[in-house]
Design an enzyme around this catalytic site. Structure first.
Site, mmCIF file in Angstrom:
data_model
loop_
_atom_site.group_PDB
_atom_site.id
_atom_site.type_symbol
_atom_site.label_atom_id
_atom_site.label_comp_id
_atom_site.label_asym_id
_atom_site.label_seq_id
_atom_site.Cartn_x
_atom_site.Cartn_y
_atom_site.Cartn_z
ATOM 1 N N GLU A 93 0.818 -1.210 0.000
ATOM 2 C CA GLU A 93 0.000 0.000 0.000
ATOM 3 C C GLU A 93 0.853 1.262 0.000
ATOM 4 O OE1 GLU A 93 -4.018 -1.605 2.140
ATOM 5 O OE2 GLU A 93 -2.459 -0.857 3.448
ATOM 6 N N CYS A 107 3.636 8.269 1.137
ATOM 7 C CA CYS A 107 4.175 7.244 2.032
ATOM 8 C C CYS A 107 4.269 5.951 1.217
ATOM 9 C CB CYS A 107 3.241 7.094 3.230
ATOM 10 S SG CYS A 107 3.784 5.838 4.386
ATOM 11 N N CYS A 114 5.817 -7.609 6.082
ATOM 12 C CA CYS A 114 7.063 -7.286 6.785
ATOM 13 C C CYS A 114 7.448 -8.464 7.669
ATOM 14 C CB CYS A 114 6.873 -6.032 7.636
ATOM 15 S SG CYS A 114 8.386 -5.542 8.498
ATOM 16 N N CYS A 118 6.512 -6.310 14.490
ATOM 17 C CA CYS A 118 6.380 -5.401 15.636
ATOM 18 C C CYS A 118 4.957 -5.546 16.177
ATOM 19 C CB CYS A 118 6.659 -3.960 15.215
ATOM 20 S SG CYS A 118 8.318 -3.759 14.552
ATOM 21 N N CYS A 121 1.787 -3.283 15.087
ATOM 22 C CA CYS A 121 1.711 -2.880 13.683
ATOM 23 C C CYS A 121 0.887 -3.867 12.851
ATOM 24 C CB CYS A 121 3.134 -2.786 13.138
ATOM 25 S SG CYS A 121 3.207 -2.500 11.373
ATOM 26 N N CYS A 339 -0.374 5.718 10.373
ATOM 27 C CA CYS A 339 0.865 5.035 10.715
ATOM 28 C C CYS A 339 0.600 3.721 11.459
ATOM 29 C CB CYS A 339 1.680 5.980 11.590
ATOM 30 S SG CYS A 339 3.279 5.356 11.984
#
Ligand code: SF4
Length: 348
Positions: A93, A107, A114, A118, A121, A339
């Site tokens: 995205e 962004c 990933c 984390c 996230c 974020c």
């Protein structure tokens, strides 16, 4: 059957040989290059100054790995989230953020998913699919720049590599994409308008500083001691706070610009006045300013947004310490574009 090559991965030497073999002049290569990287074409059909014969010859030997838009959402605050689908069906995205002063920021993602997981996230929960190729990173920038020009009548003001994935785990493709983005021959974007955001892959931070000292560096710290940080960012076991501070200093010595420490405030985890004081100390030691970020809700995480009282007390401590800081308020939260939220509504 003859092998067919991705045109955007073809080496300059092989293309020179190709044009030679079919009796075309060398300047055709320069023209092709401009069509691909400055005009962002997706097919040979679009090349208006090539003959049909030349376009056919190209199509027999080369193909485009096309990037498609699989969804496009617009937030109440005008942020736009685009889900890009690549030729193998993998997705990532990108977000176009309209800043309050009218500037636009893109962004950009560097990985599909990933691997770092984390704990706060959405991308980490999406799993890891693969690194993006440099042209797939470029495609996101090109698309969002065009969107910015069409909708807001201006080129992108800033590019942040802060979307899905850890950019420094896909270092070579990131740098190849940046090379094209900043080249005056292609997008001509100023390196000082680019920010690479990382959880702190220390060896690559140093490489990045050596590559281009105009690029801005942001490190997601989110905790001020290693035990807490490892709980939310597992890769901290390898790239701990002390090593990160060393890498930030290395970067500062090369760039001369303050780095940025990103710090999401989580309720009752890292939002006490004591933590604010420790954070200010780390920022001071690493020549960094601080970007305080409100936590954006992500399903299936135990974290909550810091309450107003704690938030305000935290900010007061930073003011007292006279450290440079900014507060980033959420953009695109209603479309899961804020974020840490990317990938939270993609189905694998
Ligand atoms: S915060 Fe960044 S590094 Fe961590 S899982 Fe999410 S995308 Fe990956």
């Amino acid at each position: 059957m003859q092998d067919i090559t991705n045109i955007r991965e073809a080496s300059k030497e092989s293309l020179i040989e190709f044009f030679n073999e079919i009796g075309e002049k060398p300047f055709r290569l320069k023209q092709l290059d401009e069509w691909i990287w400055a005009k962002g074409i997706n097919s040979f059909e679009e090349i208006s100054n090539f003959s049909d014969k030349l376009k056919n010859a190209l199509s027999e030997k080369y193909y485009f790995n096309k990037t498609k838009v699989s969804s496009h959402l617009i937030s109440k605050d005008s942020s736009e989230k685009i889900c890009f689908m690549f030729s193998d069906g993998k997705v990532a995205e990108g977000v176009l953020i309209l800043n309050d002063d009218g500037r636009t920021t893109a962004c950009i993602s560097t990985q599909s998913g990933c691997p770092l997981n984390c704990k706060f996230c959405a991308t980490g929960k999406f799993g890891y699919h693969r690194n993006l190729f440099f042209e797939e990173i470029f495609d996101q920038v090109f698309f969002l720049n065009k969107l910015s020009l069409t909708k807001h009548k201006r080129k992108l003001s800033n590019i942040v590599f802060m979307g899905m994935g850890e950019p420094l785990l896909n270092y070579d493709n990131l740098i190849r994409a940046i090379d094209i983005i900043i080249s005056p021959k292609y997008l001509g974007f100023c390196a000082s308008r680019i920010t690479v955001s990382t959880v702190g892959i220390v060896d690559k931070i140093k490489l990045l500083a050596d590559y281009n000292n105009k690029i801005n560096l942001a490190v997601s710290l989110h905790a001020t001691d290693n035990i807490s940080r490892s709980r939310i960012i597992p890769v901290n076991e390898k790239h701990n706070i002390e090593k990160i501070i060393g890498a930030l200093n290395y970067f500062y010595n090369k760039s001369g610009n303050l780095n940025t420490i990103e710090y999401i405030l989580f309720k009752d985890f890292n939002d006490s006045p004591q933590k604010a004081s420790e954070l200010a100390e780390l920022a001071f030691k690493s020549h960094s300013k601080i970007n305080i970020i409100q936590f954006n809700p992500v399903e299936n995480t135990p974290f909550q947004r810091s309450e107003n009282k704690a938030f305000n007390m935290f900010i007061e401590v930073l003011k007292d310490k006279q450290i440079v800081f900014t507060i980033r308020y959420s953009k695109g939260e209603d479309i899961n574009a804020a974020c840490g939220q990317l990938a939270s509504k993609i189905t694998k």
